[in-house]
Structure formats: structure tokens, C-alpha cells
Design a protein around this motif. Structure first.
Motif, mmCIF file in Angstrom:
data_model
loop_
_atom_site.group_PDB
_atom_site.id
_atom_site.type_symbol
_atom_site.label_atom_id
_atom_site.label_comp_id
_atom_site.label_asym_id
_atom_site.label_seq_id
_atom_site.Cartn_x
_atom_site.Cartn_y
_atom_site.Cartn_z
ATOM 1 N N MET A 156 52.581 45.045 28.169
ATOM 2 C CA MET A 156 51.819 45.682 27.087
ATOM 3 C C MET A 156 50.438 45.040 26.997
ATOM 4 O O MET A 156 49.424 45.719 26.859
ATOM 5 N N GLY A 157 50.419 43.722 27.071
ATOM 6 C CA GLY A 157 49.152 42.995 27.042
ATOM 7 C C GLY A 157 48.253 43.412 28.194
ATOM 8 O O GLY A 157 47.044 43.582 28.021
ATOM 9 N N PHE A 158 48.861 43.600 29.356
ATOM 10 C CA PHE A 158 48.105 43.991 30.542
ATOM 11 C C PHE A 158 47.327 45.275 30.289
ATOM 12 O O PHE A 158 46.124 45.345 30.526
ATOM 13 N N ARG A 159 48.021 46.288 29.774
ATOM 14 C CA ARG A 159 47.353 47.572 29.560
ATOM 15 C C ARG A 159 46.290 47.493 28.450
ATOM 16 O O ARG A 159 45.230 48.112 28.542
ATOM 17 N N VAL A 160 46.585 46.706 27.409
ATOM 18 C CA VAL A 160 45.585 46.536 26.353
ATOM 19 C C VAL A 160 44.351 45.820 26.920
ATOM 20 O O VAL A 160 43.209 46.203 26.648
ATOM 21 N N GLY A 161 44.594 44.810 27.747
ATOM 22 C CA GLY A 161 43.497 44.076 28.385
ATOM 23 C C GLY A 161 42.640 44.981 29.264
ATOM 24 O O GLY A 161 41.408 44.879 29.253
ATOM 25 N N GLN A 162 43.291 45.854 29.996
ATOM 26 C CA GLN A 162 42.559 46.809 30.831
ATOM 27 C C GLN A 162 41.634 47.679 29.987
ATOM 28 O O GLN A 162 40.479 47.903 30.321
ATOM 29 N N GLY A 163 42.178 48.180 28.881
ATOM 30 C CA GLY A 163 41.376 49.033 28.000
ATOM 31 C C GLY A 163 40.227 48.278 27.381
ATOM 32 O O GLY A 163 39.079 48.749 27.356
ATOM 33 N N LEU A 164 40.515 47.072 26.884
ATOM 34 C CA LEU A 164 39.496 46.300 26.179
ATOM 35 C C LEU A 164 38.326 45.936 27.086
ATOM 36 O O LEU A 164 37.169 46.058 26.695
ATOM 37 N N ILE A 165 38.637 45.474 28.289
ATOM 38 C CA ILE A 165 37.564 44.987 29.161
ATOM 39 C C ILE A 165 36.600 46.112 29.516
ATOM 40 O O ILE A 165 35.401 45.889 29.666
ATOM 41 N N GLU A 166 37.127 47.327 29.595
ATOM 42 C CA GLU A 166 36.251 48.465 29.875
ATOM 43 C C GLU A 166 35.238 48.665 28.760
ATOM 44 O O GLU A 166 34.064 48.917 29.004
ATOM 45 N N ARG A 167 35.717 48.538 27.512
ATOM 46 C CA ARG A 167 34.801 48.666 26.377
ATOM 47 C C ARG A 167 33.794 47.523 26.362
ATOM 48 O O ARG A 167 32.610 47.723 26.152
ATOM 49 N N PHE A 168 34.315 46.312 26.550
ATOM 50 C CA PHE A 168 33.467 45.129 26.396
ATOM 51 C C PHE A 168 32.378 45.047 27.455
ATOM 52 O O PHE A 168 31.309 44.497 27.204
ATOM 53 N N THR A 169 32.659 45.523 28.658
ATOM 54 C CA THR A 169 31.695 45.339 29.751
ATOM 55 C C THR A 169 30.810 46.565 29.949
ATOM 56 O O THR A 169 30.016 46.608 30.878
ATOM 57 N N LYS A 170 30.959 47.528 29.058
ATOM 58 C CA LYS A 170 30.221 48.778 29.197
ATOM 59 C C LYS A 170 28.720 48.531 29.404
ATOM 60 O O LYS A 170 28.099 49.181 30.236
ATOM 61 N N ASP A 171 28.165 47.597 28.648
ATOM 62 C CA ASP A 171 26.722 47.396 28.718
ATOM 63 C C ASP A 171 26.318 46.027 29.264
ATOM 64 O O ASP A 171 25.195 45.582 29.050
ATOM 65 N N THR A 172 27.222 45.366 29.931
ATOM 66 C CA THR A 172 26.852 44.049 30.456
ATOM 67 C C THR A 172 26.315 44.193 31.873
ATOM 68 O O THR A 172 26.571 45.172 32.556
ATOM 69 N N ALA A 173 25.577 43.166 32.289
ATOM 70 C CA ALA A 173 25.044 43.154 33.654
ATOM 71 C C ALA A 173 26.197 42.910 34.628
ATOM 72 O O ALA A 173 27.269 42.449 34.234
ATOM 73 N N ARG A 174 25.988 43.216 35.863
ATOM 74 C CA ARG A 174 26.989 43.004 36.907
ATOM 75 C C ARG A 174 27.281 41.506 37.025
ATOM 76 O O ARG A 174 26.368 40.679 36.910
ATOM 77 N N PHE A 175 28.526 41.150 37.239
ATOM 78 C CA PHE A 175 28.875 39.730 37.334
ATOM 79 C C PHE A 175 28.501 39.169 38.704
ATOM 80 O O PHE A 175 28.667 39.844 39.718
ATOM 81 N N LYS A 176 28.006 37.929 38.684
ATOM 82 C CA LYS A 176 27.556 37.290 39.935
ATOM 83 C C LYS A 176 28.735 36.966 40.844
ATOM 84 O O LYS A 176 28.733 37.237 42.018
ATOM 85 N N ASP A 177 29.733 36.298 40.247
ATOM 86 C CA ASP A 177 30.886 35.856 41.045
ATOM 87 C C ASP A 177 32.104 35.668 40.145
ATOM 88 O O ASP A 177 32.073 35.989 38.956
ATOM 89 N N GLU A 178 33.142 35.139 40.729
ATOM 90 C CA GLU A 178 34.411 34.938 40.030
ATOM 91 C C GLU A 178 34.232 34.039 38.804
ATOM 92 O O GLU A 178 34.755 34.333 37.725
ATOM 93 N N LEU A 179 33.471 32.949 38.988
ATOM 94 C CA LEU A 179 33.272 32.009 37.882
ATOM 95 C C LEU A 179 32.551 32.693 36.720
ATOM 96 O O LEU A 179 32.857 32.454 35.541
ATOM 97 N N ASP A 180 31.612 33.555 37.067
ATOM 98 C CA ASP A 180 30.865 34.297 36.063
ATOM 99 C C ASP A 180 31.817 35.185 35.247
ATOM 100 O O ASP A 180 31.699 35.295 34.021
ATOM 101 N N ILE A 181 32.753 35.797 35.938
ATOM 102 C CA ILE A 181 33.759 36.628 35.279
ATOM 103 C C ILE A 181 34.616 35.777 34.340
ATOM 104 O O ILE A 181 34.862 36.137 33.192
ATOM 105 N N MET A 182 35.054 34.619 34.840
ATOM 106 C CA MET A 182 35.899 33.743 34.017
ATOM 107 C C MET A 182 35.162 33.286 32.764
ATOM 108 O O MET A 182 35.744 33.191 31.690
#
Lengths: 157, 157
Positions: free
Chosen positions: B39-65
């Protein structure tokens, strides 16, 4: 907005989970609505305690209903109830012209039959909130045109 | 604060509901954690889409973390991760010294055994968020002294 998304996504997951259990024969379909309603009831009980922690004592039943329509609704759904009507004999109708948990659904008539499962939790939420303010009630919901929604509260004396 | 309470209460209800189904023999106890995680997985998938809608592209893995530790965590839990460590080989440890979903539990050692069910949803949340950013991972959680909590993210290449 972020928070709101969290609640909406989790709410959707809960609905899916409850209905999936039913499909697997673990629970009759009819009980799903009851299940969702009773989860809402307990959440409503918890929330109203937090929300009323620092408020003044309520004058009467109508005063309580106004609190539900304004403060309670705004905290949970980010907007007030658009219209509150009463027959002054224990029936209140709360109308939300753009009910948040229905806005993700297409407004087409063909999806109207799916509306009840998106309303059960909220019916419980209102009933639970009222219950902890000492008002016993029965809460039902009705949709004619999405995403507008009417919640009917019948006070039990 | 109100919102936060809404999420917490609903999260508690979900846990209770999932575990209650198991008690009734409808599902083995061991699967409850998996259920909550997914359940958390699917909620996380939905949330991250909203949150990253207007963010710049991530440089690398560490940037994502870092994004998960700051923006994502703040949106969901109203605080940042207190400490992020990595071995630079695909393992990240996210430490939250006051994890919100554990703060309602008594800090006594006797309740430590109940911690896992309060962490499963969040493990899924992180895994789902990362997944939709293209990072496949395994997320586990560990509590030694409540309400502090460590989430370990193992990136799958």
C-alpha cells in the motif's frame, strides 16, 4: 496540497484493499461500505478531539453542525461546506459542491454507481466527530451530479 | 497539524484493519507487513509524481536520495531526515531521530516488538517513490530506541 494528496492516495488504497478482500470471498461485498464507514468513524472521533481542544463550549446542536461545516471540513477537505440546511427537527443537509474525494473521478454519469464507496469513509468521519461531541446521528450521502455531494445527518434523540 | 493527525489516524486504522483480517484467519499474519508495504509503495508512487512535477532533473542517485530526505520527508512527516549516510556502493541509511509514526507509542522497550507494523507502510512509501524516479531498491527499517528509526535503502542495479 502535498498532505492532501497523501490522504487521498491512502484513502484510495484503503478502498481498494477493503474491496479486494471482499472479492477474494473473505468478506461479503455489502460489508465493505460498513467497514469503510467504521474506519471513518474512529478517525472522526480522534480528529474532533484534536480540533476542539481549544475551542469554546458549543451553544447548541446547530453550533456544533456549523463547526463541522467550517473548521472540521476545512481541516480535512481544504474547503468549507457550501450549504447547510436544516428542518430544525434534527435533520441537517450538508452540501459540498466540489467534494474532494470525488474530484478524481470522471463526472460522467456512468461512474455514478462507484460514488458510494468514495463517500462511506466520510459519512463515518462526520458520525464519529459528532459522536464525540455527544451527538448521536445517522449520516448518509447522496450524489446526483459529480463532484457535488450531499451529506444528510439525522440526529438520534 | 490537523492534516498530519488525519494521516496518522488513518494509518493506524489501516494497520488495525490489515491485522484484524489476519486474526480472522483470512490471511496469514506474515503477509500483513507485505500488504502494508505494498500500500505504501503505491502511495509513494503517486506522491512522488506530484512532488517532482516542477523540480529540475536529478543529477544522480545521491541527488535523488537527498530529495527523498528533504522534500519528500518534509511533505509526509513534517520534518527532514536527520542523517543520511551512504557507503557509495548503493546502500543508504536514512536516520530519523523522532519518527512521527512512532511518537504515539510508548518509548518503553516492551513495545519494541510492535514497531515493525508501524514502519512497513513507510518502507513501501520510500520504495515506491524511488521506483517512480527510476531507482529500484529494497527498503528495510530498524528501531533500537523509540522513536528513533533507521531506514536502509539498498539500490538494486
Amino acid at each position: 496540497m502535498a498532505d492532501d494528496a497523501l490522504f487521498q492516495f491512502l484513502h484510495n488504497e484503503v478502498i481498494q484493499y477493503v474491496y479486494k478482500s471482499a472479492e477474494n470471498g473473505e468478506m461479503e461485498n455489502g460489508r465493505c461500505i460498513t467497514k469503510l464507514e467504521s474506519m471513518g468513524f474512529r478517525v472522526g472521533q480522534g480528529l474532533i478531539e484534536r480540533f476542539t481542544k481549544d475551542t469554546a463550549r458549543f451553544k447548541d446542536e446547530l453550533d456544533i453542525m456549523k463547526f463541522i461545516c467550517k473548521d472540521f471540513w476545512t481541516s480535512v477537505f481544504k474547503k468549507q461546506i457550501d450549504n447547510l440546511r436544516t428542518n430544525h427537527q434534527g435533520i441537517y443537509v450538508l452540501q459540498d459542491n466540489k467534494f474532494r474525494l470525488l474530484t478524481q473521478l470522471s463526472a460522467g454519469k456512468q461512474y455514478l454507481e462507484y460514488a458510494p464507496k468514495y463517500l462511506a469513509f466520510t459519512c463515518g468521519l462526520v458520525r464519529g466527530g459528532l459522536s464525540n461531541l455527544g451527538v448521536k446521528s445517522i449520516v448518509t450521502a447522496e450524489v446526483s451530479v459529480m463532484p457535488a455531494c450531499k451529506f444528510q445527518v439525522m440526529i438520534q434523540k
